[in-house]
Design a protein around this motif. Structure first.
Motif, PDB file in Angstrom:
ATOM      1  N   LYS A 239       0.700  -1.675  -0.040  1.00  0.00           N
ATOM      2  CA  LYS A 239      -0.002   0.013   0.243  1.00  0.00           C
ATOM      3  C   LYS A 239       0.957   1.093  -0.009  1.00  0.00           C
ATOM      4  CE  LYS A 239      -3.922  -2.378   2.523  1.00  0.00           C
ATOM      5  NZ  LYS A 239      -4.702  -2.469   3.622  1.00  0.00           N
ATOM      6  N   GLY A 240       1.789   1.144   0.236  1.00  0.00           N
ATOM      7  CA  GLY A 240       3.002   1.779   0.296  1.00  0.00           C
ATOM      8  C   GLY A 240       4.393   1.747   0.406  1.00  0.00           C
ATOM      9  N   LEU A 241       5.801   2.852  -0.738  1.00  0.00           N
ATOM     10  CA  LEU A 241       6.480   2.080  -0.106  1.00  0.00           C
ATOM     11  C   LEU A 241       7.539   3.140   0.539  1.00  0.00           C
ATOM     12  CD1 LEU A 241       8.942   0.212  -1.723  1.00  0.00           C
ATOM     13  CD2 LEU A 241       9.067   1.984  -3.777  1.00  0.00           C
ATOM     14  N   ILE A 242       8.637   2.956   1.285  1.00  0.00           N
ATOM     15  CA  ILE A 242      10.081   3.411   1.737  1.00  0.00           C
ATOM     16  C   ILE A 242      11.103   2.597   1.302  1.00  0.00           C
ATOM     17  CG2 ILE A 242      11.701   3.049   3.656  1.00  0.00           C
ATOM     18  CD1 ILE A 242       8.803   2.738   5.385  1.00  0.00           C
ATOM     19  N   THR A 291       0.510   5.185  -8.305  1.00  0.00           N
ATOM     20  CA  THR A 291      -0.685   5.819  -7.117  1.00  0.00           C
ATOM     21  C   THR A 291      -0.180   5.632  -5.530  1.00  0.00           C
ATOM     22  OG1 THR A 291      -1.556   3.753  -7.391  1.00  0.00           O
ATOM     23  CG2 THR A 291      -1.854   5.079  -8.874  1.00  0.00           C
ATOM     24  N   TYR A 292       0.553   4.889  -4.979  1.00  0.00           N
ATOM     25  CA  TYR A 292       0.832   4.501  -3.896  1.00  0.00           C
ATOM     26  C   TYR A 292       1.978   5.737  -3.222  1.00  0.00           C
ATOM     27  CZ  TYR A 292       4.435   1.567  -5.860  1.00  0.00           C
ATOM     28  OH  TYR A 292       5.376   1.240  -6.912  1.00  0.00           O
ATOM     29  N   PRO A 293       1.837   6.142  -1.983  1.00  0.00           N
ATOM     30  CA  PRO A 293       2.163   7.009  -1.186  1.00  0.00           C
ATOM     31  C   PRO A 293       4.115   6.480  -1.341  1.00  0.00           C
ATOM     32  CG  PRO A 293       1.223   6.250   0.685  1.00  0.00           C
ATOM     33  CD  PRO A 293       0.458   6.048  -0.895  1.00  0.00           C
ATOM     34  N   LEU A 477      -0.361   8.399   4.699  1.00  0.00           N
ATOM     35  CA  LEU A 477      -0.943   9.454   3.624  1.00  0.00           C
ATOM     36  C   LEU A 477      -0.974   7.986   3.014  1.00  0.00           C
ATOM     37  CD1 LEU A 477       3.122  10.290   2.167  1.00  0.00           C
ATOM     38  CD2 LEU A 477       0.547  11.622   3.024  1.00  0.00           C
ATOM     39  N   VAL A 478      -1.542   6.700   3.315  1.00  0.00           N
ATOM     40  CA  VAL A 478      -2.109   5.758   2.472  1.00  0.00           C
ATOM     41  C   VAL A 478      -3.583   5.821   2.733  1.00  0.00           C
ATOM     42  CG1 VAL A 478      -2.830   3.344   2.926  1.00  0.00           C
ATOM     43  CG2 VAL A 478      -0.375   3.878   3.114  1.00  0.00           C
TER      44      VAL A 478
END
Length: 479
Positions: A239-242, A291-293, A477-478
């Motif tokens: 759902k999001g990436l670091i 599209t993901y943060p 942010l998700v």
């Protein structure tokens, strides 16, 4: 993105001391680097009087100097001298051996301590230890100044000469005399050289389906590995990436462009290249965006290619930067191995690179959107172990001991460098937990055990305040 002529290199950091092999780089751009220079490139040549001056000097040395000197040594010295006159630490000459080691470093593992250095104001300075390397495990951090290696002073040496003293075979010791900012006296740090495998990408899924990809440097296969890990995380419902490029000293430009491209929408710039005449040309993305943060983790050891990625994702993909200000390397070097013709090589600063918005981060770095400092123990200097530390002693060794004990949760009472009774109790508590003689004194054995415990805690994600904040930002942010 491949130049069919000479290799064009955007050197994005400094000298990899085999400890790496050569310099941090970022390679090969045909489009942005295809500038027409008003100066006519390298075709102008030298005036006859200048050639005469060089030839006269050469002949005088060969015929008059007090002892015979190898002609190759004289010529290499002349080339080094011309490049030194530029007063640019990133423009250097590599002899045949150094040039070959540089090429090999891009493709395989190498032997050394696993760090990267630059020459700053004449001092050999750590840009970044490689993640998991002997240098990092020994407590080396970005900004450390190496004064000597195995008793040999590095003052006055060219960077390649200093690197040659730091290099060595697997299993050998490099006894480094290190000065750290904020410390009054240098300390000795012993690093055992080892094989440094170039496995540059790893990933994991964190809580809340937040993916994390670590990039330790950008070499020839990094982009491929990054795409594989990204695809695997996305398939798991990320759902999001670091993206973690802390202590990543840089690498090949095609790798960082290829990694950034999927995140940057088509037509937007990933970076810009500027020539000596101020002409700028962007490297435009052909990607689709995500599209993901996205959060990018940076620190003072994030250099060059890492900074290109951070700048591209921040300015062209809306990513958030978390951590501390990056190193600040914004110049482009080109290699001239074919022109040299004998296996040697010159890398010379030819261009600048700019962020998508045209910012030149050289000597400034990229500031994070969310600044987070790590716990004090992350900067603790290993103790000298020259004397046993005990009650009522003072000094930097005691101060570092207290910082480490505090980081381990043992509450030494103070961290100002005075060994008081609470520090003694904290030492006894550590000794009890580690089956050491409980005398409250810190000899070499106890010091070593404390340092090993601190390194283990530094590697523990629960103590990584920057990662915790990055995870918090992404989760917020998700959608």
């Amino acid at each position: 993105m491949q130049d069919r002529g000479r290799k064009i290199v955007l050197w994005v950091a400094v000298i990899l001391v085999s400890m790496f092999a050569s310099s941090l780089l970022t390679l090969t751009l045909v489009g942005p680097l295809s500038f027409a220079s008003k100066g006519g490139g390298v075709t102008a040549g030298m005036a006859n009087k200048d050639l005469q001056k060089l030839e006269t000097t050469y002949n005088l040395i060969q015929s008059k100097y007090v002892q015979q000197v190898d002609s190759e040594k004289i010529i290499n010295g002349a080339v080094n001298g011309m490049l030194s006159a530029l007063e640019d630490p990133f423009s250097v000459y590599m002899d045949q051996k150094e040039a070959q080691m540089f090429e090999e470093t891009l493709e395989s593992s190498f032997q050394g301590i696993g760090a990267e250095v630059s020459l700053e104001e004449g001092k050999v300075t750590i840009v970044s230890p490689i993640k998991g390397s002997p240098a990092e495990k020994a407590g080396i951090i970005a900004g450390d100044v190496i004064l000597s290696v195995n008793g040999e002073k590095l003052d006055g040496l060219k960077l390649n000469e200093a690197v040659a003293k730091i290099r060595g075979a697997k299993g050998t010791q490099a006894k480094l005399e290190v000065l750290r900012s904020g410390s009054g006296e240098p300390v000795q740090i012993i690093v055992v050289r080892d094989d440094i495998p170039i496995e540059t990408v790893s990933s994991e899924m964190l809580e809340g389906n937040i993916g994390k990809i670590d990039v330790s440097q950008f070499v020839q296969f990094t982009a491929k590995r990054f795409k594989e890990e990204l695809k695997a995380l996305e398939a798991k419902g990320m759902k999001g990436l670091i993206i973690d490029v802390r202590n990543d000293p840089g690498g090949l430009l095609p790798a960082v462009v290829e990694i950034a491209e999927p995140f940057v929408a088509s037509g937007k710039p990933i970076l810009q290249i500027e020539d000596r005449d101020g002409n700028k040309k962007p490297e435009l993305s052909k990607g689709t965006g995500k599209t993901y943060p996205i959060v990018v983790l940076i620190n003072g050891g994030s250099a060059s290619a890492s900074e290109i990625l951070a700048g591209a994702l921040k300015e062209s993909a809306g990513a958030t930067l978390v951590g501390q200000t990056s190193y600040g390397k914004g110049t482009v070097q080109v290699t001239f191995e074919k022109e040299m013709g004998d296996g040697s090589n010159i890398k010379m600063t030819v261009y600048k690179w700019l962020t998508p918005n045209g910012n030149w981060i050289h000597k400034k770095g990229i500031a994070p959107d969310v600044e987070v400092e790590q716990p004090s123990m992350f900067k603790a200097v290993p103790m000298t172990k020259k004397t046993t530390l005990k009650l009522d002693m003072t000094g930097d060794d005691v101060k570092n001991l207290q910082v480490m004990l505090d980081g381990l949760g043992l509450k030494p009472g103070r961290t100002d460098g005075y060994f008081n009774d609470k520090t003694e109790l904290a030492v006894k508590a550590f000794q009890r937990l580690n089956n050491l003689p409980m005398n409250g004194e810190v000899d070499a054995q106890t010091a070593q055990k404390i340092e090993e415990a601190v390194y283990k805690e530094i590697r523990n994600p629960k103590n990584d305040l920057q990662l915790k904040e990055a995870l918090k930002v992404v989760q917020g942010l998700v959608k």
